[in-house]
Design an enzyme around this catalytic site. Sequence first.
Site, short mmCIF file in Angstrom:
data_model
loop_
_atom_site.label_atom_id
_atom_site.label_comp_id
_atom_site.label_asym_id
_atom_site.label_seq_id
_atom_site.Cartn_x
_atom_site.Cartn_y
_atom_site.Cartn_z
N ASP A 138 36.05 26.22 -90.27
CA ASP A 138 37.50 25.98 -90.38
C ASP A 138 37.83 24.50 -90.54
O ASP A 138 38.92 24.17 -91.04
CB ASP A 138 38.21 26.49 -89.12
CG ASP A 138 38.43 27.99 -89.16
OD1 ASP A 138 38.73 28.53 -90.24
OD2 ASP A 138 38.31 28.62 -88.10
N TYR A 164 47.50 22.03 -91.00
CA TYR A 164 46.35 22.77 -90.45
C TYR A 164 45.80 22.04 -89.23
O TYR A 164 45.53 22.63 -88.18
CB TYR A 164 45.29 22.89 -91.54
CG TYR A 164 44.19 23.87 -91.25
CD1 TYR A 164 44.27 25.18 -91.68
CD2 TYR A 164 43.06 23.47 -90.55
CE1 TYR A 164 43.25 26.08 -91.43
CE2 TYR A 164 42.04 24.36 -90.30
CZ TYR A 164 42.14 25.66 -90.74
OH TYR A 164 41.13 26.54 -90.47
FE1 FEO Z 1 38.76 30.18 -86.90
FE2 FEO Z 1 39.72 30.58 -90.19
O1 FEO Z 1 39.14 31.11 -88.48
#
Ligand code: FEO
Length: 397
Positions: A164, A191
Site C-alpha cells: 500500500d 492517501y
Molecule cells: Fe491495506 Fe490496499 O490494502
Amino acid sequence: MKPVEIAKGIYNVGVIDWNIRDFHGYSTHLGTTYNAYLIVDEKVALVDTVKKEFSDHLIHNIARVIDPKKIDLVVSNHTELDHSGGLPRVMHRIGEDKPLYVSKMGKKNHARHFPQQWNYQPVTSGDVLELGKRSLTFLETRMLHWPDSMFSYCKEDGVLFSSDAFGQHYAGQEMFDDVVGDAIMPHAKKYFANILLLYAPLILKLVDQVVAMGLDIKTICPDHGVIWRKDPMKIIDAYVRWSKQEENRNKAIIIYDTMWHSTEEMADAIAAGVAEAGALARPMKLREWDRSDIMTEVLDAAAVVVGSPTLNNGLFPTVADILTYLKGLKPKNKIGAAFGSYGWSGEAPKLIHDALAEMQFNLIDDPLKIQYVPQEDGLEKSVELGRKIGSAILGKG
Ligand code: FEO
C-alpha cells in the site's frame, strides 16, 4: 486494464475499480486500482492479487501474458482483502499446493482470513527468493500499515513492490507518474493523510533503513494507483516531508457542523478574523465534506478549529465522528480552538476543547460558546478568536 509491462518480463496485471466511491469510509472520487504484478522468469511469480469480486478479471489479465497454471509461486505482501481477496480463485486455478510467500505475521493473518491450508512460506527481512535471472528480497514493514506488511524488492531491475505504501486511490488508464504528472500528488497526499499519517514515525525509520541498505530503487510499484518510474524519489521525499509534519502552511481549517446556522455564522466570522490577521482560512461543514477530504486539508494546516452545536447535552454526531477520526490519525504540531452555539446546556465546545487538548494541540484560547443566535457582540468575539488564531499561525500570537 490490459497488462502493462513495467520492466522486461514484469507486468501489472491488476484491475481498475472505476466506480468505487467509498473505500471503507475514504471517499474515492475517481475510483481506484488494485495492482498485481506478474514476474515472468525461470520461475513465474505473482505479487499480490485483487479484491475478490475482480478475481476473474485478474486471471483473464494473467492469461493475456502467460497460462495462469504456469505461475510457480505467489507473494502476498499483506493480508488486507483488497489485495488478498483474489487468493482463493488464484490458488485454485494455479494449484493449491503452490508456495505462498508471506511474512511470519502474514502467515498468521492469512490463516485468520482463509480456511484453506495453503503452502505458506513465511519470510523475514533480508530473505531472498531466486526466480532465475531475477530475485526478490523481502523487507518487513510492520504496521505500514498492517502488522504483517512487507515490501518485495527485485534488485536486478530496481523494482520495489511496496504494497500500500506510496499508493493513491486513482483510477485511470495512464498508470505511470510521468504520464499523469503532478496531478497525482494530491491523491498521494490524501492517501498518506488518511492511511499512513499515524505511522509517520515508522515511515521515517523505514526510509532511513532503506537508505542504509543502499537499495537502488528505479521503480516503485504500489498496490493502488500509478507506478513511480520517472522519479521514485519524489514520492519518497514527499513521505518524509509529510511524516515530519513540520511544514504547516499558513492556513486554518475550520471544521464544524450546524443545526440552525448559528455555529456556521461563528465559523464564517472566525474565518474572517483569521484572514484579517493575514493567514488563510477554510471553513469545512461536516455534512458537505467527506472526512477523508477534511483530513487531507488537516495534514498541512497550521491550525485546526472545531465547532459544534450542543445536541442532547453533547457533540453533534458528525463532530464526534471527525474528532474520533482525527484522534486516530494523530496529527501533530497543530494550533487548536473550539467553538459552538448552544441552546441551554452548552457542553459541546468544552468537549471539543478537551479532545483537542488530549491530542496535544496548542490551544490558544478557552472554548468560545454563544447562546442561541450570535448577535453583533458574539460575531465580534468570533472574529477576535479568528484574529488570535491567525496571529498564532503567523507566529505573532
Ligand atoms: Fe491495506 Fe490496499 O490494502
